[in-house]
Design an enzyme around this catalytic site. Sequence first.
Site, PDB file in Angstrom:
ATOM      1  N   ASP A   8     179.583  70.312   7.056  1.00 59.11           N
ATOM      2  CA  ASP A   8     179.219  71.674   6.686  1.00 59.11           C
ATOM      3  C   ASP A   8     178.295  71.596   5.472  1.00 59.11           C
ATOM      4  O   ASP A   8     177.849  70.510   5.074  1.00 59.11           O
ATOM      5  CB  ASP A   8     180.474  72.533   6.457  1.00 59.11           C
ATOM      6  N   CYS A  65     183.133  67.367   4.787  1.00 51.15           N
ATOM      7  CA  CYS A  65     183.124  68.729   4.265  1.00 51.15           C
ATOM      8  C   CYS A  65     183.542  68.635   2.796  1.00 51.15           C
ATOM      9  O   CYS A  65     183.515  67.553   2.214  1.00 51.15           O
ATOM     10  CB  CYS A  65     183.992  69.674   5.088  1.00 51.15           C
ATOM     11  N   THR A  67     186.465  68.942   1.213  1.00 47.34           N
ATOM     12  CA  THR A  67     187.656  68.102   1.035  1.00 47.34           C
ATOM     13  C   THR A  67     187.804  67.053   2.120  1.00 47.34           C
ATOM     14  O   THR A  67     188.611  66.127   1.965  1.00 47.34           O
ATOM     15  CB  THR A  67     188.927  68.963   1.087  1.00 47.34           C
ATOM     16  N   HIS A  98     195.280  49.972  11.775  1.00 46.87           N
ATOM     17  CA  HIS A  98     196.533  50.500  12.313  1.00 46.87           C
ATOM     18  C   HIS A  98     196.337  51.666  13.288  1.00 46.87           C
ATOM     19  O   HIS A  98     197.116  51.802  14.232  1.00 46.87           O
ATOM     20  CB  HIS A  98     197.439  50.988  11.165  1.00 46.87           C
ATOM     21  N   HIS A 133     200.509  48.161  17.003  1.00 45.83           N
ATOM     22  CA  HIS A 133     199.757  49.393  16.735  1.00 45.83           C
ATOM     23  C   HIS A 133     199.179  49.998  18.015  1.00 45.83           C
ATOM     24  O   HIS A 133     198.959  51.202  18.094  1.00 45.83           O
ATOM     25  CB  HIS A 133     198.650  49.122  15.719  1.00 45.83           C
TER      26      HIS A 133
HETATM   27  C1  RB5 Z   1     183.815  75.075   2.142  1.00 47.23           C
HETATM   28  O1  RB5 Z   1     183.816  75.896   1.018  1.00 47.23           O
HETATM   29  C2  RB5 Z   1     185.107  74.278   2.216  1.00 47.23           C
HETATM   30  O2  RB5 Z   1     186.171  75.112   2.465  1.00 47.23           O
HETATM   31  C3  RB5 Z   1     184.997  73.190   3.270  1.00 47.23           C
HETATM   32  O3  RB5 Z   1     183.906  72.382   2.994  1.00 47.23           O
HETATM   33  C4  RB5 Z   1     186.187  72.251   3.389  1.00 47.23           C
HETATM   34  O4  RB5 Z   1     186.562  71.762   2.136  1.00 47.23           O
HETATM   35  C5  RB5 Z   1     187.320  72.747   4.184  1.00 47.23           C
HETATM   36  O5  RB5 Z   1     188.289  72.007   4.459  1.00 47.23           O
END
Ligand code: RB5
Length: 149
Positions: A8, A65, A67, A98, A133
Amino acid sequence: MKWYAGSDHAGLALKRHLVAALRELGDDVVDVGTTDEASVDYPEYGAEVGRRVAADPNARGLVVCGTGIGISIAANKVAGARCALVHDSFTAEMARTHNDANIIALGARVIGAGVAEAALSTFRRVAFEGGRHQRRVDQLGALDTSKGS
Ligand code: RB5
């Protein structure tokens, strides 16, 4: 090695950095988007990488993304995708040895480019161990049959 990469807007800069690193190593990378800074929804890109990798069993996926959480959840909705959210080289190694993960997810707001590049390099290099595994990975595959995709 063939790759499908997606992110994203929050993961765009790190994805671009990692795609360039893979291409420098001679790998073939298809970037499924996003391609600019405009805010987009991560499920579309995670699912697209999941579909591409599931249809191309020798390929690997890279999803990024903010996180790494949302886009990894999206990728794992696709049958055949085994997407691992990793934070360093150790978790990248475990994901391959694994879990036979075929997609690596990284959080651009969680780790820096150097750690991400090292994790990706490990993920690219390390092989699945098989053995005990394999049974567990087969059980993961069996769970796919309960999906609607
Ligand atoms: C975008 O703001 C953020 O929510 C996305 O990049 C991600 O971290 C979602 O899991």
